[in-house]
Design an enzyme around this catalytic site. Sequence first.
Site, PDB file in Angstrom:
ATOM      1  N   PRO A 249     -15.658  10.996  43.329  1.00  0.00           N
ATOM      2  CA  PRO A 249     -14.209  11.230  43.239  1.00  0.00           C
ATOM      3  C   PRO A 249     -13.613  12.122  44.325  1.00  0.00           C
ATOM      4  CG  PRO A 249     -15.350  12.596  41.660  1.00  0.00           C
ATOM      5  CD  PRO A 249     -16.403  11.730  42.302  1.00  0.00           C
ATOM      6  N   CYS A 250     -13.554  11.610  45.536  1.00  0.00           N
ATOM      7  CA  CYS A 250     -12.928  12.365  46.622  1.00  0.00           C
ATOM      8  C   CYS A 250     -11.430  12.553  46.372  1.00  0.00           C
ATOM      9  CB  CYS A 250     -13.192  11.684  47.969  1.00  0.00           C
ATOM     10  SG  CYS A 250     -12.735   9.953  48.026  1.00  0.00           S
ATOM     11  N   HIS A 251     -10.847  11.734  45.504  1.00  0.00           N
ATOM     12  CA  HIS A 251      -9.430  11.891  45.177  1.00  0.00           C
ATOM     13  C   HIS A 251      -9.156  13.207  44.451  1.00  0.00           C
ATOM     14  CE1 HIS A 251     -11.242   9.791  41.718  1.00  0.00           C
ATOM     15  NE2 HIS A 251     -10.358  10.448  40.977  1.00  0.00           N
TER      16      HIS A 251
END
Length: 157
Positions: free
Chosen positions: A120-122
């Site tokens: 989850p780089c978001h």
Amino acid sequence: MPSSLFDTPLGPIAVHWQGETLTGIDLEPLGLAGPDSSSLASLPGWIARQLEAYFTCSETRFDFPLALAGTPYQRRVWSALQAIPVGETRTYGDLAHELGSAARAVGQACRSNPCPIVVPCHRVVAKQGLGGFAGDTSGRRLEVKRWLLRHEGVAHV
């Protein structure tokens, strides 16, 4: 490496795997036909079920094996991303401090993430504002980041 398109609320995404291992997700697949029953049927069922569950309920935890091609530093960052709980964010600076690195290097590793959503780089944001997503600071990719964060219950997007 097999690939299938998977229909999501964000539009189709391309899912890549090898054997029983997820190897990549493209949020903007190019050169692949639209989702259809034949391409979805080839996607391993456990990957499809977990992705469907995530888009229904953001609390879904991904537990399938991943093969993330990257440098040792990138893999360290990606591991740290997976430790960020659903509904929470960290700044690039927070992660850099945790990893003994620089915020810009964390941002570059996020940009190189082969499996967005699952890794989850978001959930990584700038100190002041949303930051970028997949190398963009405006446009469709940033709207995808906003959607994912809202879907996970992050209010300040």
